[in-house]
Design a protein around this motif. Structure first.
Motif, PDB file in Angstrom:
ATOM      1  N   UNK A  16     -16.145  78.046 -14.954  1.00  0.00           N
ATOM      2  CA  UNK A  16     -16.842  77.772 -16.210  1.00  0.00           C
ATOM      3  C   UNK A  16     -17.474  79.048 -16.767  1.00  0.00           C
ATOM      4  N   UNK A  17     -18.089  79.846 -15.902  1.00  0.00           N
ATOM      5  CA  UNK A  17     -18.725  81.089 -16.357  1.00  0.00           C
ATOM      6  C   UNK A  17     -17.684  82.021 -16.976  1.00  0.00           C
ATOM      7  N   UNK A  18     -16.556  82.166 -16.299  1.00  0.00           N
ATOM      8  CA  UNK A  18     -15.495  83.050 -16.812  1.00  0.00           C
ATOM      9  C   UNK A  18     -14.929  82.508 -18.119  1.00  0.00           C
ATOM     10  N   UNK A  19     -14.723  81.201 -18.177  1.00  0.00           N
ATOM     11  CA  UNK A  19     -14.160  80.583 -19.373  1.00  0.00           C
ATOM     12  C   UNK A  19     -15.039  80.840 -20.596  1.00  0.00           C
ATOM     13  N   UNK A  20     -16.353  80.793 -20.400  1.00  0.00           N
ATOM     14  CA  UNK A  20     -17.300  80.994 -21.499  1.00  0.00           C
ATOM     15  C   UNK A  20     -17.462  82.482 -21.809  1.00  0.00           C
ATOM     16  N   UNK A  21     -17.486  83.308 -20.761  1.00  0.00           N
ATOM     17  CA  UNK A  21     -17.836  84.718 -20.917  1.00  0.00           C
ATOM     18  C   UNK A  21     -16.670  85.605 -21.324  1.00  0.00           C
TER      19      UNK A  21
END
Length: 594
Positions: free
Chosen positions: A357-362
């Motif tokens: 999720x962090x990578x997807x958003x960032x």
């Protein structure tokens, strides 16, 4: 769009297609515009409806031509002004076993069955030949799924009178055609039907009620599979994997459990699962997918895990290994930067939903699949179609080695104070020539994949490249580059259209892995040389800005052109008057011309 990522909810997509389309179109991201002709042997409306969603999500804005129901043969073989004026970029034949005109009968001789097989094959190959000659565009053809019943039971597969046997042999002829003809692709619905469940896929209700050759619920999966072929043809594949380590490539946490206690190998069932997954990833490398690591780990622990004696993947299989305590999003940005590719070329694979999720958003653009449980990892990646193979060149297969060699070049560069001296130390040799048949596929690939160094953003199919290479109205050149670290393969293509004494540059692309190596100057020298042979005195170059090609905004200025026009959208036209005493701009690359 998350709703369209595999594994997706087919029922939801079917019900909410209008809403999903509206949301996709609200996203102003640039997309390729392509015309797709669908010639159907069964109802195709909902296939087009679903395919449009997946293509929009994959960066392609399609316009469709749809044949009348069951009229695929007539529309292909007879004069068709509507299809001609549509001028398709790709043609898709949507046929199934329902469109096989005749099957063997029990009293047919072997000779009669061979005649029947030839008749059915020629029914299709005649269409392909005619449309290839007429439209010079890629063609996609379904193979045939097995029938939903077997008159001879198990013997239906082995007896020449069986329908399963007949379909198998007919499919083999389709495959032979594909292997011997460029720009022809098989959409493997036989595999899809088997994976989906043949009984459900071929439910007769949907044929007799709606003339669907598959059940309604299977249409999104069918359309997704087909869209993967199309996006691969037009250069929308991903290029690289970024892999987590702990509980992704092996079971356990190497820093806590120790490398000797990891679940990998044949001793346990879970270890076997991870071994199979590592084997799958290793096979992706052999197809040209670049492998990298982003792991929250001490570097020493990461290497200990990758050197596990039962592991299939070893440190040398990866281009970049980022094992540290930085956020994975930062590591992924660094990997994209060091490989000189865009983040949207990457697929991030991690077992941890929070990290995903962090990578997807960032890091916008990175594909972040929900890979599920370890035994589902292969299934999810495989069905997602990130690396769909339509053409496989030697350059593709050597891609990992090419990028590793680039890192060695950068390392060597650090030891030189003078950049020109560094370039000369590489002992570069280039072959810059008119396109030849053996390289047409790779040249077409490059025109579709290059985003950052693409001045006009034009894309070409292999058929179009072949026509241009044979045209007296064009100058076309490709460039290969090698140095002491290895062969970079085909890295640049220039296409110019002749108009009296002026050459209009319609395409100038170059692989980003050879930027600032003077290859662009070597290509310019050859373009000028060809112009001088043709009596051309001026070159016009064009730059059309996109979000991805800003790096070449001043390219023509650096080549000595002068800007003569610019519109409100930043599109510029540049002019170069070839001097009589033109001096080569490249002085570090040895160029082979013959």
């Amino acid at each position: 769009m998350k709703e369209l990522e595999y594994p997706f909810d087919s029922e939801y997509i079917l019900k909410k297609s209008k809403k999903l389309k509206r949301e996709l179109l609200e996203n102003a991201a640039p997309r390729l515009k392509k015309k797709i002709a669908v010639l159907g042997g069964s109802t195709t409306h909902d296939i087009i409806r679903m395919m449009e969603l997946f293509l929009l999500d994959q960066g392609i804005e399609p316009e469709f031509y749809e044949s009348e129901y069951g009229q695929y043969f007539q529309e292909a073989m007879f004069e068709n002004e509507e299809l001609s004026s549509f001028a398709p970029d790709i043609i898709f034949f949507h046929t199934s076993n329902r469109n096989i005109g005749a099957y063997p009968q029990m009293d047919d001789s072997k000779e009669r069955i061979e005649e029947l097989l030839a008749e059915q094959y020629e029914h299709f190959s005649g269409m392909w030949d005619k449309l290839r000659e007429t439209y010079h565009c890629p063609i996609i053809q379904n193979n045939f799924e097995y029938p939903f019943y077997r008159m001879l039971g198990n013997k239906d597969a082995s007896d020449i009178h069986g329908r399963v046997n007949f379909i198998t042999r007919l499919n083999e002829r389709f495959y032979d055609y594909s292997q011997n003809h460029e720009n022809f692709y098989i959409n493997d619905i036989n595999y899809m039907a088997a994976a989906y469940g043949l009984d459900k896929w071929s439910d007769p209700f949907y044929w007799h009620m709606y003339k669907y050759c598959m059940c309604m619920q299977a249409i999104p999966e069918f359309a997704f599979n087909l869209s993967n072929i199309i996006k691969a043809i037009f250069g929308k594949n991903k290029k690289a994997l970024v892999l987590d380590l702990d509980n992704t490539l092996w079971g356990g946490v190497v820093g806590d459990d120790g490398a000797e206690n990891l679940e990998i190998g044949q001793e346990t069932s879970l270890g076997q699962v991870y071994s199979e997954f590592q084997g799958y990833i290793k096979a992706q490398k052999e197809l040209g997918v670049m492998l990298n690591v982003s792991s929250k780990n001490e570097e020493g622990n990461a290497f200990a895990g990758l050197n596990h004696p039962e592991g299939i993947l070893k440190p040398e299989d990866f281009i970049l290994i980022k094992a540290n305590w930085e956020p994975k999003s930062i590591n992924i940005d660094a990997i994209a930067s060091e490989l000189n590719i865009l983040p949207d070329s990457l697929v991030f694979v991690d077992d941890n939903p929070a990290e995903r999720e962090i990578v997807s958003v960032s890091v916008p653009g990175v594909a972040v699949p929900d890979i599920g449980r370890p035994e589902q990892y292969i299934h999810t990646l495989d069905r997602s179609g990130f690396f769909e193979v339509t053409e496989l060149s030697q350059d593709d297969r050597k891609r990992n080695e090419m990028y590793k060699a680039n890192l060695l070049r950068e390392k060597q560069q650090a030891g030189f104070a003078d950049y020109a001296q560094y370039l000369r130390s590489l002992n570069m040799k280039a072959a810059i020539k008119t396109p030849v048949p053996m390289y047409m596929s790779r040249i077409a690939q490059l025109t579709n994949k290059s985003n950052q160094f693409n001045l006009t953003t034009k894309r070409y199919t292999q058929s179009e490249i072949e026509q241009i290479a044979a045209s007296a109205e064009h100058i076309a050149l490709y460039g290969r580059l090698e140095d002491k670290f290895g062969d970079n393969g085909i890295v640049s293509v220039v296409i110019g259209r002749k108009e009296r004494e002026v050459l209009h540059i319609e395409l100038w692309i170059m692989s980003c892995r050879v930027l600032k190596r003077d290859m662009e100057y070597a290509m310019m020298d050859r373009v000028v040389e060809e112009c001088q042979k043709e009596g051309i005195h001026a070159i016009l170059g064009y730059y059309y800005p996109t979000a991805k090609n800003r790096m070449v905004k001043d390219f023509y200025d650096l080549q000595g052109f002068r800007k003569i026009e610019e519109d409100s959208e930043g599109n510029t036209t540049w002019e170069y008057i070839i001097p009589r005493d033109y001096e080569n701009k490249n002085n570090v690359i040895e160029v082979e011309r013959a």
